[in-house]
Design a protein around this motif. Structure first.
Motif, mmCIF file in Angstrom:
data_model
loop_
_atom_site.group_PDB
_atom_site.id
_atom_site.type_symbol
_atom_site.label_atom_id
_atom_site.label_comp_id
_atom_site.label_asym_id
_atom_site.label_seq_id
_atom_site.Cartn_x
_atom_site.Cartn_y
_atom_site.Cartn_z
ATOM 1 N N ARG A 189 0.826 -1.212 0.000
ATOM 2 C CA ARG A 189 0.000 0.000 0.000
ATOM 3 C C ARG A 189 0.857 1.258 0.000
ATOM 4 N NH1 ARG A 189 -1.373 2.488 4.956
ATOM 5 N NH2 ARG A 189 -0.438 1.547 6.805
ATOM 6 N N TYR A 190 2.086 1.161 0.503
ATOM 7 C CA TYR A 190 2.985 2.322 0.453
ATOM 8 C C TYR A 190 3.498 2.534 -0.965
ATOM 9 C CZ TYR A 190 2.998 2.827 5.513
ATOM 10 O OH TYR A 190 2.610 3.049 6.812
ATOM 11 N N GLU A 191 3.727 1.452 -1.699
ATOM 12 C CA GLU A 191 4.114 1.611 -3.107
ATOM 13 C C GLU A 191 2.992 2.316 -3.871
ATOM 14 O OE1 GLU A 191 5.869 -1.030 -6.803
ATOM 15 O OE2 GLU A 191 4.422 -1.956 -5.441
ATOM 16 N N LYS A 192 1.759 1.932 -3.610
ATOM 17 C CA LYS A 192 0.628 2.581 -4.278
ATOM 18 C C LYS A 192 0.572 4.068 -3.938
ATOM 19 C CE LYS A 192 -2.283 -1.559 -4.476
ATOM 20 N NZ LYS A 192 -3.551 -2.199 -4.013
ATOM 21 N N ALA A 193 0.861 4.392 -2.675
ATOM 22 C CA ALA A 193 0.840 5.799 -2.260
ATOM 23 C C ALA A 193 1.959 6.578 -2.933
ATOM 24 C CB ALA A 193 0.957 5.891 -0.747
ATOM 25 N N TRP A 194 3.147 5.991 -3.056
ATOM 26 C CA TRP A 194 4.259 6.658 -3.738
ATOM 27 C C TRP A 194 3.912 6.900 -5.211
ATOM 28 C CZ3 TRP A 194 8.630 9.113 -2.506
ATOM 29 C CH2 TRP A 194 9.177 8.917 -1.228
ATOM 30 N N LYS A 195 3.370 5.881 -5.873
ATOM 31 C CA LYS A 195 3.026 6.032 -7.284
ATOM 32 C C LYS A 195 1.938 7.099 -7.466
ATOM 33 C CE LYS A 195 4.278 1.466 -9.055
ATOM 34 N NZ LYS A 195 3.772 0.217 -9.692
ATOM 35 N N ARG A 196 0.998 7.126 -6.556
ATOM 36 C CA ARG A 196 -0.047 8.140 -6.626
ATOM 37 C C ARG A 196 0.542 9.539 -6.503
ATOM 38 N NH1 ARG A 196 -3.164 5.891 -3.397
ATOM 39 N NH2 ARG A 196 -2.592 6.945 -1.457
ATOM 40 N N LEU A 197 1.571 9.682 -5.650
ATOM 41 C CA LEU A 197 2.253 10.969 -5.519
ATOM 42 C C LEU A 197 2.867 11.388 -6.850
ATOM 43 C CD1 LEU A 197 3.580 13.331 -3.952
ATOM 44 C CD2 LEU A 197 5.463 11.748 -3.401
ATOM 45 N N PHE A 198 3.560 10.476 -7.515
ATOM 46 C CA PHE A 198 4.184 10.804 -8.792
ATOM 47 C C PHE A 198 3.123 11.178 -9.838
ATOM 48 C CE2 PHE A 198 7.934 9.315 -6.865
ATOM 49 C CZ PHE A 198 9.014 9.587 -7.689
ATOM 50 N N LYS A 199 2.035 10.454 -9.845
ATOM 51 C CA LYS A 199 0.969 10.721 -10.812
ATOM 52 C C LYS A 199 0.351 12.111 -10.575
ATOM 53 C CE LYS A 199 -3.244 8.608 -12.698
ATOM 54 N NZ LYS A 199 -4.153 9.757 -12.577
ATOM 55 N N VAL A 200 0.072 12.429 -9.315
ATOM 56 C CA VAL A 200 -0.537 13.715 -8.999
ATOM 57 C C VAL A 200 0.423 14.861 -9.301
ATOM 58 C CG1 VAL A 200 -1.446 15.153 -7.132
ATOM 59 C CG2 VAL A 200 -2.111 12.755 -7.298
ATOM 60 N N LEU A 201 1.702 14.675 -8.961
ATOM 61 C CA LEU A 201 2.692 15.715 -9.260
ATOM 62 C C LEU A 201 2.791 15.954 -10.757
ATOM 63 C CD1 LEU A 201 5.566 14.852 -6.737
ATOM 64 C CD2 LEU A 201 4.163 16.921 -6.752
ATOM 65 N N TRP A 202 2.739 14.872 -11.521
ATOM 66 C CA TRP A 202 2.817 15.014 -12.980
ATOM 67 C C TRP A 202 1.613 15.791 -13.511
ATOM 68 C CZ3 TRP A 202 6.526 13.774 -16.525
ATOM 69 C CH2 TRP A 202 6.156 13.862 -17.865
#
Length: 273
Positions: free
Chosen positions: A211-224
């Motif tokens: 679930r932390y990997e999902k949160a990290w990926k979500r951060l990258f997606k939102v920043l993009w």
């Protein structure tokens, strides 16, 4: 054989009990005369070691754990098992803060200062579990007694010259409980996804805590989605647009520790300003 500092004297020591005696004497020699130590407790083996040493030394101290919100759950559980440790919770969680500051890199780790360094009260005499063996940089910069770069106050590092084996020998000899993750093969227990960890370390973390990997990926997606296509305040093209075609490419670059060829500004904090 190693060295330690007792008072103003540098002494040669050999063997774990000699190191323990030197560490205890160090803590006693520099105990704040009109106050108490501020002991930084991370929940890892080294902080378990300095916590036990402070107890055996009989010095006055208060122990604190700086919660980052991306700490391994098992570490948090281990910290909570110590009633003498006060848990300090941040005003903002990591991912909320990262939406404004950007994802940290090996060269730009804004999160270390935000969640750990600046939360120590000015003028406090710190006890830290830093060890020179962990990196060449630490071996060069750290010693048993060091001035705090923020305000010049003392930082006491009683196990700075201890090896990993000596830390474990001490903990086992005293039957000191430690975080269960070490028995699962984890050697270091930093934040989940910390860029200071190499790719394999982070992949192991994400496998253990998906679930932390999902949160990290979500951060990258939102920043993009937030930054792509927009110029920075100084008029330059945004970092992501200069190098990548998608947030997925940016994620893979970050995860794999790959350099950005030909860009002298790589890793700078203005990537997201």
């Amino acid at each position: 054989m190693g060295v330690s500092v007792v008072g103003s004297q540098t002494v040669l020591i050999d063997g774990i009990e000699e190191r323990v005696a030197a560490a205890i004497q160090l803590l006693r020699d520099f105990e704040p005369p009109d106050g108490e130590y501020y002991l930084l407790y991370s929940g890892g083996k080294d902080s378990d070691c300095i916590l036990q040493l402070a107890k055996e030394a009989g010095v006055r101290f208060r122990a604190y754990h700086n919660l980052t919100t991306i700490d391994p759950p098992e570490v948090v559980q281990h910290v909570k098992a110590h009633p003498e440790v006060t848990i300090l919770r941040p005003e903002r969680g990591f991912f909320a803060a990262a939406l404004g500051s950007g994802f940290p890199t090996r060269k730009a780790r804004w999160c270390c200062e935000y969640y750990k360094e600046r939360r120590n009260p000015p003028g406090s005499v710190l006890i830290m579990g830093v060890r020179a063996e962990e990196s060449a940089r630490r071996a060069k910069l750290w010693s048993p007694v060091k001035a705090n770069w923020r305000d010049g106050s003392r930082v006491i590092c009683p196990i700075v010259y201890w090896t990993t084996n000596q830390v474990w020998e001490f903990l086992h000899d005293r039957h000191v409980p430690y975080c269960s993750l070490y028995d699962e093969g984890f050697e270091r227990l930093g934040c989940i996804g910390c860029p200071m960890g190499r790719r394999q370390q982070r992949l192991a973390q994400f496998k253990r805590w998906p679930r932390y990997e999902k949160a990290w990926k979500r951060l990258f997606k939102v920043l993009w989605e937030k930054r792509s296509g927009n110029l920075q305040r100084d008029g330059r093209v945004w970092f992501g647009d200069r190098y990548f075609k998608s947030w997925e490419e940016m994620w893979e670059w970050w995860l794999n520790d790959e350099p950005l060829p030909g860009d002298e500004c790589q890793g700078s904090v203005d990537m997201f300003s």
